[in-house]
Design a protein around this motif. Structure first.
Motif, PDB file in Angstrom:
ATOM      1  N   VAL A  21     -62.869  -5.875 -46.977  1.00  0.00           N
ATOM      2  CA  VAL A  21     -62.151  -5.404 -45.789  1.00  0.00           C
ATOM      3  C   VAL A  21     -62.159  -3.878 -45.769  1.00  0.00           C
ATOM      4  N   PHE A  22     -62.796  -3.295 -44.754  1.00  0.00           N
ATOM      5  CA  PHE A  22     -62.788  -1.839 -44.580  1.00  0.00           C
ATOM      6  C   PHE A  22     -61.579  -1.440 -43.736  1.00  0.00           C
ATOM      7  N   VAL A  23     -60.798  -0.494 -44.232  1.00  0.00           N
ATOM      8  CA  VAL A  23     -59.637  -0.015 -43.480  1.00  0.00           C
ATOM      9  C   VAL A  23     -59.729   1.486 -43.191  1.00  0.00           C
ATOM     10  N   GLY A  24     -60.850   2.103 -43.570  1.00  0.00           N
ATOM     11  CA  GLY A  24     -61.012   3.547 -43.362  1.00  0.00           C
ATOM     12  C   GLY A  24     -62.407   3.889 -42.906  1.00  0.00           C
ATOM     13  N   TYR A  25     -62.601   5.147 -42.554  1.00  0.00           N
ATOM     14  CA  TYR A  25     -63.874   5.629 -42.023  1.00  0.00           C
ATOM     15  C   TYR A  25     -64.976   5.531 -43.071  1.00  0.00           C
ATOM     16  N   GLN A  26     -66.166   5.094 -42.636  1.00  0.00           N
ATOM     17  CA  GLN A  26     -67.352   5.022 -43.494  1.00  0.00           C
ATOM     18  C   GLN A  26     -68.395   6.006 -42.964  1.00  0.00           C
ATOM     19  N   ALA A  27     -68.623   7.072 -43.718  1.00  0.00           N
ATOM     20  CA  ALA A  27     -69.540   8.124 -43.260  1.00  0.00           C
ATOM     21  C   ALA A  27     -70.983   7.659 -43.344  1.00  0.00           C
ATOM     22  N   ASP A  28     -71.829   8.201 -42.450  1.00  0.00           N
ATOM     23  CA  ASP A  28     -73.259   7.911 -42.489  1.00  0.00           C
ATOM     24  C   ASP A  28     -73.825   8.249 -43.859  1.00  0.00           C
ATOM     25  N   GLY A  29     -74.715   7.396 -44.364  1.00  0.00           N
ATOM     26  CA  GLY A  29     -75.351   7.634 -45.650  1.00  0.00           C
ATOM     27  C   GLY A  29     -74.616   7.011 -46.821  1.00  0.00           C
TER      28      GLY A  29
END
Length: 629
Positions: free
Chosen positions: A528-536
């Motif tokens: 479960v992702f709850v935060g921003y995932q940066a490119d790369g």
């Protein structure tokens, strides 16, 4: 005018203002403060408004210290005698470089006394300046180590503060008036935040962070505008996330010798995360950019400021931090340049909405001509659900996964998202929103949570009241359990269905990788992702649907588990909040620079602000210099 002449002139002014019988031994610039040394601090303590009058007339932050400080052991005994046992004093820290004594007590009000009477009694008795804080419900080893180190380095730090103070209060020589900002990172990208604010007199660096999972990890610190580093007047740190603070110790490795300004929790959190960052880099076999010695140098050179405290940091620049609402201690850095010449602010990361932890970001200032604002969720489609809906969705995921016998992995930043999610989980379980289950905390989450409870004044009033008045501390709920060994981690992996909150938030190293290796192949489990995932980053790749993830040179992780993104927990403002932040800002800035966001998002936000609010707006690129005046 030479500094010695200026200090002599100030001392004469002070002597004329203070009542007869009070001896002023000397005055000295120490960091941003003017320190008055006196043989008679007890009499000074009786003059309630004297320091306020002197600060107003001399236009400096003033503190009074005794020429000779009472021995700490005898002073501690005197404090306990004056205060009595009812206050529940748990610890006393003496900070010799500042002449302050920090008193931790279960009942701070008893130590303070009616209208501050007991504090004045303490000052009269021992000379040290007392500061009172509530005993934190969870002890932080980081806070303790930082205080112990500062105490051990107090003599070095005292000399350091004198040198910094003399640099801050030097004469303004330049006749020209201009202000420029050079972008050294964080433009049309997320990460490696770094901006150089320059005037004819001064140079100030705002933030110095890493770019997660990138070959271009560092800001552009080699460009001539910032060299030599020894000529920087100050570094200002908006908050403790690694994309803003990771490379601040590197500055000391390459010649910087000046102060780093931040809020108190930012200093402690940054030191914790920097040391953890070195550990992760070392375990991954990558080159270590600096050592723990440079982290110590950062701590030694740190100067902490509370929200709203206006402080000279250069001959022609004053700094004020305002709540940014992003993480504990995060601050919007507001700079007043010259004698009413110009005002510019850097938001760092901001959240313009109340959360379980913090109040909304401040957007009212005395003056503001230019604003550099984050745009992480600045795209037209970047709308986050409200927090209540996000929590209900999270509870629904828990019910579904636990019913099928799976485990839930939540990768989260140790600082900010972890605590928000913990509070939501505690309440949801208490209200029966999903079955009772063990919630394991892995990585730096427990220590970061302890630092949150050390600084309750930076939390919103509802959470403070819940913990300290109602006696219910959700962070200490029985459902939470720390994973503190490899054996414990193995038992969690092979054990019953559970929830695992673990670092790192973007899956770029840390304990989360061990859980992925062992749990990703089982389709009953859920990430479960709850935060921003940066490119790369690995997190963004999995979020996009990658089902085979190469790790290192030879290993591949097969991803069969569910991958779900629950929006609404972010510490960043979404598009609507960013527009509202500017719309409701007082006063409206003349120029806005959209930074800290993917290229299309910064351009989109800049364009929308211009069209709707008719403010000159730019989406800058890295390595550009903008003249503000």
């Amino acid at each position: 005018m030479l500094i010695e002449e200026r200090l002599k002139e100030i001392q004469e002014k002070i002597k004329k203002k203070v009542p007869k019988g009070i001896k002023v031994s000397s005055v000295e610039f120490e960091g941003p403060e003017l320190v008055i040394y006196t043989d008679d601090p007890k009499t000074f303590a009786d003059q309630d408004d004297l320091i306020k009058i002197l600060a107003r007339d001399i236009r400096k932050r003033i503190v009074v210290r005794p020429t000779i400080l009472e021995d700490p052991e005898r002073a501690a005994s005197a404090i306990r005698r004056v205060v009595g046992e009812n206050a529940g004093i748990s610890d006393i820290f003496f900070e010799a470089d500042s002449g302050e004594v920090l008193i931790e007590a279960e009942k701070p009000g008893v130590v303070i006394g009616k209208n501050g009477a007991t504090l004045r009694d303490i000052t009269r008795e021992i000379g040290w300046t007392p500061k009172v804080v509530r005993t934190p419900p969870i002890e932080s080893s980081t806070v303790k180590q930082v205080r112990q180190y500062l105490r051990a380095a107090h003599q070095e730090r005292k000399e350091l503060l004198k040198r910094i103070g003399r640099r801050i209060h030097r004469d303004v020589i330049a006749k020209d008036q201009w202000i420029r900002v050079t972008t050294l990172g964080c433009c049309r990208e997320v990460g490696r935040a770094a901006f150089l604010l320059s005037t004819p007199e001064s140079r100030v660096l705002i933030d110095c962070g890493e770019k997660p999972d990138s070959f271009e990890a560092t800001p552009y610190l080699y460009v001539p505008e910032i060299h030599p580093l020894s000529q920087l007047d100050a570094v200002v740190l908006t908050h403790a996330h690694l994309d803003h603070c990771a490379y601040i110790p590197l500055l000391y490795k390459y010649g910087y010798e000046g102060p780093v300004y931040s809020t108190p929790p930012t200093r402690d959190l940054a030191a914790m995360l920097q040391l953890d960052y070195l550990d992760v880099v070392n375990k991954e076999g990558k080159p270590i950019p600096y050592s723990s010695n440079e982290v110590k140098e950062y701590i030694k050179h740190s100067i902490v400021l509370n929200y709203g405290c206006v402080t000279d940091i250069a001959p022609d620049i004053k700094l004020t931090f305002h709540n940014a609402g992003h993480i504990l201690g995060s601050g919007i850095a507001h700079f007043h340049v010259g004698d009413g010449l110009y005002n510019v602010a850097f938001t760092g990361d901001l959240h313009y909405g109340k959360s379980r932890l913090f109040n909304a970001a401040v957007n009212h200032y005395p003056r503001l001509e230019a604003l550099f604002m984050e745009s992480t969720y600045g795209g037209a489609q970047d709308m986050q659900p409200n927090r209540a809906d996000a929590e209900e969705r999270l509870y629904g995921v828990f019910r579904e996964v636990l019913e099928r016998g799976g485990k839930i992995i939540i990768p989260a930043f140790a600082v900010g998202r972890s605590q928000e999610v913990m509070l939501a989980i505690e309440e949801g379980m208490r209200l029966g929103k999903f079955p009772p289950v063990k919630v394991y905390l892995d990585g730096m989450i427990k220590e970061a949570t302890a630092i949150h409870t050390t600084y309750p004044e930076y939390l919103n009033s509802e959470l403070r009241n819940l913990i300290f008045k109602e006696g219910h501390n959700p962070f200490l709920a029985e459902c939470f359990e720390q994973v503190d060994s490899a054996e414990k981690r193995e038992r969690v992996i092979t054990g019953e269905p559970c929830v695992i909150i673990t670092t790192s938030g973007m899956l770029n190293g840390g304990p989360v990788m061990e859980y992925l290796r062992n749990l990703a192949a089982d389709e009953r489990n859920c990430l479960v992702f709850v935060g921003y995932q940066a490119d790369g980053t690995l997190g963004r790749r999995i979020q996009k649907g990658w089902r085979e993830i190469p790790i290192g040179n030879r290993e591949t992780i097969v991803v069969n588990l569910d991958c779900i993104t629950v929006d609404g927990f972010s510490g960043h403002s979404d598009r609507r909040q960013l527009m509202n932040f500017v719309s409701h800002m007082q006063p409206k800035p003349e120029k806005i620079f959209a930074i800290h966001g993917d290229e299309n998002k910064t351009i989109d936000l800049a364009s929308s602000i211009y069209k709707k609010l008719h403010i000159q707006t730019t989406s800058p690129m890295n390595l550009e210099t903008y003249r503000l005046i």
